[in-house]
Design a protein around this motif. Structure first.
Motif, PDB file in Angstrom:
ATOM      1  N   GLY A  59       0.834  -1.204   0.000  1.00 37.87           N
ATOM      2  CA  GLY A  59       0.000   0.000   0.000  1.00 37.87           C
ATOM      3  C   GLY A  59       0.863   1.245   0.000  1.00 37.87           C
ATOM      4  N   SER A  60       1.920   1.230   0.814  1.00 39.05           N
ATOM      5  CA  SER A  60       2.775   2.413   0.880  1.00 39.05           C
ATOM      6  C   SER A  60       3.563   2.575  -0.418  1.00 39.05           C
ATOM      7  CB  SER A  60       3.724   2.329   2.073  1.00 39.05           C
ATOM      8  OG  SER A  60       4.545   1.209   1.988  1.00 39.05           O
ATOM      9  N   PHE A  61       3.909   1.458  -1.046  1.00 42.66           N
ATOM     10  CA  PHE A  61       4.586   1.554  -2.344  1.00 42.66           C
ATOM     11  C   PHE A  61       3.664   2.208  -3.372  1.00 42.66           C
ATOM     12  CE2 PHE A  61       5.224  -0.285  -6.602  1.00 42.66           C
ATOM     13  CZ  PHE A  61       6.463   0.247  -6.875  1.00 42.66           C
ATOM     14  N   ARG A  62       2.396   1.761  -3.413  1.00 41.97           N
ATOM     15  CA  ARG A  62       1.446   2.352  -4.373  1.00 41.97           C
ATOM     16  C   ARG A  62       1.292   3.842  -4.133  1.00 41.97           C
ATOM     17  NH1 ARG A  62      -1.287  -2.504  -3.881  1.00 41.97           N
ATOM     18  NH2 ARG A  62      -2.509  -1.725  -2.133  1.00 41.97           N
ATOM     19  N   ARG A  63       1.200   4.231  -2.839  1.00 42.38           N
ATOM     20  CA  ARG A  63       1.063   5.663  -2.534  1.00 42.38           C
ATOM     21  C   ARG A  63       2.308   6.436  -2.957  1.00 42.38           C
ATOM     22  NH1 ARG A  63      -1.905   3.412   1.685  1.00 42.38           N
ATOM     23  NH2 ARG A  63      -0.142   2.995   3.041  1.00 42.38           N
ATOM     24  N   SER A  64       3.484   5.895  -2.647  1.00 40.62           N
ATOM     25  CA  SER A  64       4.720   6.587  -3.024  1.00 40.62           C
ATOM     26  C   SER A  64       4.825   6.722  -4.537  1.00 40.62           C
ATOM     27  CB  SER A  64       5.937   5.825  -2.507  1.00 40.62           C
ATOM     28  OG  SER A  64       6.218   6.222  -1.199  1.00 40.62           O
ATOM     29  N   PHE A  65       4.414   5.671  -5.250  1.00 42.41           N
ATOM     30  CA  PHE A  65       4.487   5.704  -6.709  1.00 42.41           C
ATOM     31  C   PHE A  65       3.540   6.774  -7.260  1.00 42.41           C
ATOM     32  CE2 PHE A  65       3.484   4.308 -11.004  1.00 42.41           C
ATOM     33  CZ  PHE A  65       4.755   4.120 -11.502  1.00 42.41           C
ATOM     34  N   ALA A  66       2.299   6.769  -6.760  1.00 41.42           N
ATOM     35  CA  ALA A  66       1.313   7.747  -7.235  1.00 41.42           C
ATOM     36  C   ALA A  66       1.784   9.162  -6.919  1.00 41.42           C
ATOM     37  CB  ALA A  66      -0.038   7.486  -6.571  1.00 41.42           C
ATOM     38  N   LEU A  67       2.281   9.356  -5.701  1.00 42.36           N
ATOM     39  CA  LEU A  67       2.759  10.670  -5.288  1.00 42.36           C
ATOM     40  C   LEU A  67       3.946  11.095  -6.155  1.00 42.36           C
ATOM     41  CD1 LEU A  67       2.566  13.018  -3.335  1.00 42.36           C
ATOM     42  CD2 LEU A  67       3.883  11.720  -1.678  1.00 42.36           C
ATOM     43  N   GLY A  68       4.860  10.152  -6.421  1.00 46.19           N
ATOM     44  CA  GLY A  68       6.012  10.446  -7.262  1.00 46.19           C
ATOM     45  C   GLY A  68       5.580  10.913  -8.648  1.00 46.19           C
ATOM     46  N   MET A  69       4.580  10.243  -9.226  1.00 42.87           N
ATOM     47  CA  MET A  69       4.086  10.641 -10.545  1.00 42.87           C
ATOM     48  C   MET A  69       3.468  12.034 -10.503  1.00 42.87           C
ATOM     49  SD  MET A  69       5.008   8.287 -12.402  1.00 42.87           S
ATOM     50  CE  MET A  69       4.324   7.777 -13.920  1.00 42.87           C
ATOM     51  N   MET A  70       2.652  12.286  -9.466  1.00 43.01           N
ATOM     52  CA  MET A  70       2.022  13.611  -9.345  1.00 43.01           C
ATOM     53  C   MET A  70       3.085  14.701  -9.234  1.00 43.01           C
ATOM     54  SD  MET A  70      -0.861  12.539  -6.536  1.00 43.01           S
ATOM     55  CE  MET A  70      -1.074  14.169  -5.843  1.00 43.01           C
ATOM     56  N   VAL A  71       4.069  14.455  -8.365  1.00 43.96           N
ATOM     57  CA  VAL A  71       5.114  15.454  -8.155  1.00 43.96           C
ATOM     58  C   VAL A  71       5.924  15.633  -9.428  1.00 43.96           C
ATOM     59  CG1 VAL A  71       7.245  15.945  -6.881  1.00 43.96           C
ATOM     60  CG2 VAL A  71       5.252  15.103  -5.674  1.00 43.96           C
ATOM     61  N   ALA A 127      11.840  13.513   5.310  1.00 40.51           N
ATOM     62  CA  ALA A 127      11.574  14.534   6.321  1.00 40.51           C
ATOM     63  C   ALA A 127      10.343  15.382   5.992  1.00 40.51           C
ATOM     64  CB  ALA A 127      12.795  15.431   6.485  1.00 40.51           C
ATOM     65  N   ARG A 128      10.196  15.745   4.711  1.00 36.06           N
ATOM     66  CA  ARG A 128       9.088  16.624   4.360  1.00 36.06           C
ATOM     67  C   ARG A 128       7.729  15.937   4.425  1.00 36.06           C
ATOM     68  NH1 ARG A 128      11.490  21.453   1.482  1.00 36.06           N
ATOM     69  NH2 ARG A 128      13.645  20.919   1.781  1.00 36.06           N
ATOM     70  N   THR A 129       7.733  14.612   4.353  1.00 30.08           N
ATOM     71  CA  THR A 129       6.458  13.903   4.408  1.00 30.08           C
ATOM     72  C   THR A 129       6.148  13.427   5.822  1.00 30.08           C
ATOM     73  OG1 THR A 129       7.737  12.527   2.892  1.00 30.08           O
ATOM     74  CG2 THR A 129       5.445  12.842   2.377  1.00 30.08           C
ATOM     75  N   LEU A 130       7.133  13.533   6.700  1.00 32.33           N
ATOM     76  CA  LEU A 130       6.989  12.948   8.036  1.00 32.33           C
ATOM     77  C   LEU A 130       5.734  13.420   8.760  1.00 32.33           C
ATOM     78  CD1 LEU A 130       8.274  11.155  10.199  1.00 32.33           C
ATOM     79  CD2 LEU A 130       9.494  13.156  11.022  1.00 32.33           C
ATOM     80  N   LEU A 131       5.509  14.744   8.778  1.00 31.43           N
ATOM     81  CA  LEU A 131       4.371  15.271   9.528  1.00 31.43           C
ATOM     82  C   LEU A 131       3.217  15.658   8.620  1.00 31.43           C
ATOM     83  CD1 LEU A 131       6.374  17.598  11.903  1.00 31.43           C
ATOM     84  CD2 LEU A 131       5.414  15.372  12.440  1.00 31.43           C
ATOM     85  N   THR A 132       3.356  15.367   7.322  1.00 31.74           N
ATOM     86  CA  THR A 132       2.347  15.859   6.386  1.00 31.74           C
ATOM     87  C   THR A 132       1.641  14.749   5.631  1.00 31.74           C
ATOM     88  OG1 THR A 132       4.029  16.104   4.673  1.00 31.74           O
ATOM     89  CG2 THR A 132       3.561  18.042   5.985  1.00 31.74           C
ATOM     90  N   SER A 133       1.955  13.485   5.933  1.00 35.33           N
ATOM     91  CA  SER A 133       1.363  12.434   5.114  1.00 35.33           C
ATOM     92  C   SER A 133       0.122  11.823   5.750  1.00 35.33           C
ATOM     93  CB  SER A 133       2.385  11.337   4.845  1.00 35.33           C
ATOM     94  OG  SER A 133       2.626  10.633   6.028  1.00 35.33           O
ATOM     95  N   GLY A 134      -0.160  12.183   6.997  1.00 43.72           N
ATOM     96  CA  GLY A 134      -1.368  11.673   7.621  1.00 43.72           C
ATOM     97  C   GLY A 134      -1.261  10.222   8.018  1.00 43.72           C
ATOM     98  N   SER A 135      -2.402   9.543   8.061  1.00 41.95           N
ATOM     99  CA  SER A 135      -2.398   8.190   8.625  1.00 41.95           C
ATOM    100  C   SER A 135      -1.905   7.140   7.636  1.00 41.95           C
ATOM    101  CB  SER A 135      -3.793   7.845   9.138  1.00 41.95           C
ATOM    102  OG  SER A 135      -4.759   8.393   8.297  1.00 41.95           O
ATOM    103  N   TYR A 136      -1.812   7.497   6.347  1.00 48.88           N
ATOM    104  CA  TYR A 136      -1.300   6.520   5.387  1.00 48.88           C
ATOM    105  C   TYR A 136       0.152   6.829   5.049  1.00 48.88           C
ATOM    106  CZ  TYR A 136      -6.158   5.261   4.882  1.00 48.88           C
ATOM    107  OH  TYR A 136      -7.439   4.864   5.140  1.00 48.88           O
ATOM    108  N   ASN A 137       1.050   5.904   5.379  1.00 43.60           N
ATOM    109  CA  ASN A 137       2.474   6.131   5.178  1.00 43.60           C
ATOM    110  C   ASN A 137       2.896   6.026   3.718  1.00 43.60           C
ATOM    111  OD1 ASN A 137       3.241   6.636   7.745  1.00 43.60           O
ATOM    112  ND2 ASN A 137       3.948   4.566   8.198  1.00 43.60           N
ATOM    113  N   THR A 138       3.924   6.825   3.364  1.00 43.75           N
ATOM    114  CA  THR A 138       4.601   6.578   2.091  1.00 43.75           C
ATOM    115  C   THR A 138       5.694   5.539   2.366  1.00 43.75           C
ATOM    116  OG1 THR A 138       6.165   8.347   2.500  1.00 43.75           O
ATOM    117  CG2 THR A 138       4.195   8.913   1.266  1.00 43.75           C
ATOM    118  N   LEU A 139       6.312   5.046   1.310  1.00 37.78           N
ATOM    119  CA  LEU A 139       7.275   3.950   1.480  1.00 37.78           C
ATOM    120  C   LEU A 139       8.462   4.293   2.396  1.00 37.78           C
ATOM    121  CD1 LEU A 139       7.697   1.026   0.731  1.00 37.78           C
ATOM    122  CD2 LEU A 139       8.981   1.756  -1.259  1.00 37.78           C
TER     123      LEU A 139
END
Lengths: 282, 278
Positions: B67-79, B210-222
């Motif tokens: 799940g965290s891999f999928r989120r990181s991948f999606a976020l990476g594409m958006m960014v 570091a930038r995602t540490l306090l901003t990613s909410g309850s679902y972790n990135t990878l």
């Protein structure tokens, strides 16, 4: 449409993102640093308690000193390694293809995960790790060295491992722009290799060195995760002070420390920027 | 050809050691991730197996890796997409003089040098006070852009500093509108560099901690998930995950280099325009 308006429209998205996610958060931190906190919540007020506590605590000074220590040592090591590597690539490697290839080899780790790169030191440095078993089998030491992992040594090693890249790239860039005929001229006038390095190459690399320095110092000063992970939570720097407060939900106190850290970083950069104009160097 | 000096050999050895220093540790965990089922976090190898990789693909006791891999991948594409578009626009803007350009430039530089935990903390506080939930796709996304956009902008500066303006003048002389000039002349010429911006956008986001540490909410990135694992996982499964995600990063990097290579070859072949000038 006038040029001015087109330019504004083109710059708007970037300005919007930076205002919303950089400037506003910094202002927010500055405001919250004057707020108060209970054990579970924060409330708006105007008080200087957070700063008073920060400046009256001896821990603050120790931790800031420690941060400067990490920064200075890491800076010197990354500069020496970065300069040597860049020099090798720019002046000793002769074909452009090899230069680009080896340069990319140095930069690829930049695009992989820092966390993993830190984790990967554990099998090396641990009590039963590669370094200790190699040293024991060579008869250099009898017992495993304890200071290899979870110490200042491992913290600085990780910093150097993660950030030397930020020195290599700008210095290499500066070196590649040096007109080769200058070096020939130096040699024709009888300069030794060392003299050419000292009086021609080094002064011309100063901008690259400065940019690398800015990167390395700010990354090390603002770090919290490398120190936490590589010291096994046994060492502290300013970033860890902030992240500890955050984990205790003491946001106002974390904010006050953050403001002081930010001012320190900005002062360091202002000093460095007086020495070089970044925009001309790209 | 001149004979190699002694300094060449000394520096070559130094360089080789540096490369070993860069890659050695990661290669070690690559090897260790093939530990046998009884193996530990260090050498010696206790047999060779795919046990720990299999562990990753099974139902996990330790969090939500895929799940965290999928989120990181999606976020990476958006960014990545945002970074390319916004940086190109920014780069185009900076070619003209405009009021506030100095301020925007200093904001971008500040974004690079300000400790990332401040961005994390500040964005977290704002969302908190506004009563908005922090989520990787909103607050996390914005925070990561403050790291990728300055890199994108600096690359665009480097690109446009080397850009030959006579191509644009030629287009204009032939009657192209400014939009046509950008779409048919400028963008195709700078396309390979845009791949570079895309590479920065994706990989820096994919690995950002570091930038995602306090901003990613309850679902972790990878990266957050991996860091969580370091405190409570003591088996080589963490090495297997590290190896796999590093391998993934290397594939992405390889893909970008391949794309750059293909696009530069196609450019060489497709047209003889400009050849007469050289």
């Amino acid at each position: 449409m006038s040029k001015q308006i087109t330019a504004w429209l083109q710059a708007a998205p970037m300005a919007f993102v930076l205002l919303g996610f950089l400037v506003a958060p910094i202002i927010m931190i500055a405001i919250v640093s004057f707020w108060g906190a209970t054990e579970y919540s924060i409330y708006p007020t105007f008080q200087l308690d957070n700063y008073e506590f920060l400046f009256s605590s001896p821990v603050t000074y120790t931790v800031f000193l420690n941060t400067f220590k990490y920064t200075a040592i890491t800076w010197i090591i990354t500069l020496l390694i970065g300069f040597s590597v860049a020099y090798f690539l720019a002046f000793e490697v002769r074909s452009l293809k090899w230069q680009i290839g080896l340069f990319l080899l140095c930069t690829i780790p930049f695009w992989t995960s820092n966390i993993i790169r830190m984790i990967s030191w554990i099998p090396f440095l641990g009590r039963n790790g590669l370094a200790n078993s190699a040293l024991i089998s060579m008869g250099v030491i009898d017992e495993p060295l304890e200071w290899l992992l979870f110490s200042d040594f491992s913290v600085i090693l990780a910093f150097v491992h993660l950030y030397t890249l930020f020195m290599v790239v700008p210095i290499f860039n500066s070196m590649m722009r040096i007109d080769r005929s200058l070096i020939e001229a130096a040699r024709d006038n009888g300069a030794s290799g060392w003299q050419t390095l000292r009086h021609v190459i080094m002064p011309l690399c100063k901008p690259g060195v400065m940019i690398g320095t800015i990167f390395v110092t700010t990354l090390v000063m603002g770090d919290f995760i490398t120190v936490r992970f590589m010291s096994g939570s046994q060492r502290a720097n300013v970033g860890r002070l902030i992240s500890n407060d955050i984990s205790l939900l003491q946001y106002p106190s974390a904010s006050a420390t953050a403001v002081v850290l930010l001012c320190t970083v900005l002062i360091v950069i202002a000093l460095l920027l007086r020495l070089v104009d970044i925009r001309k160097e790209l | 050809m001149e004979k190699r000096s002694r300094s060449f050999y000394i520096l070559a050895v130094f360089f080789a050691l540096f490369v070993l220093f860069l890659y050695g540790p990661v290669l070690t965990i690559g090897v260790l991730s093939f530990q046998g089922p009884q193996g530990g976090l260090t050498f010696p190898m206790n047999g060779v197996s795919l046990h720990w990789f299999r562990d990753l693909f099974q139902e996990q006791a330790v969090g939500d890796i895929w799940g965290s891999f999928r989120r990181s991948f999606a976020l990476g594409m958006m960014v990545m997409v945002t970074t390319v578009v916004v940086s190109v626009l920014g780069g185009l803007a900076f070619r003209k003089r405009f009021k506030g350009s100095g301020l925007l430039f200093y904001m971008a530089i500040a974004s690079l040098v300000i400790p990332s935990i401040l961005v994390s903390l500040g964005v977290g506080l704002i969302f908190n006070q506004l009563g908005l939930p922090v989520h990787w796709a909103s607050s996390g996304y914005g925070s990561q852009l403050t790291w990728t956009l300055p890199f994108g902008l600096l690359i665009m500066f480097a690109v446009f500093n080397r850009f030959d303006k006579s191509y644009e003048e030629a287009a204009r002389d032939l009657g192209a509108t400014s939009w046509q000039t950008i779409a048919h002349v400028v963008l195709p010429i700078i396309a390979p560099s845009l791949l570079g911006v895309a590479l920065f956008g994706f990989t820096l986001s994919y690995d950002e901690f570091a930038r995602t540490l306090l901003t990613s909410g309850s679902y972790n990135t990878l990266p957050l998930e991996i860091f969580g694992m370091t405190t409570n996982v003591t088996t080589p499964v963490i090495f297997a995950l590290g190896t796999l995600t590093t391998f993934f990063s290397l594939c992405v990097i390889g893909l970008f280099f391949l794309a750059v290579w293909v696009s530069s070859r196609r450019k060489d072949k497709s047209s003889d325009a400009g050849k007469g000038m050289v």
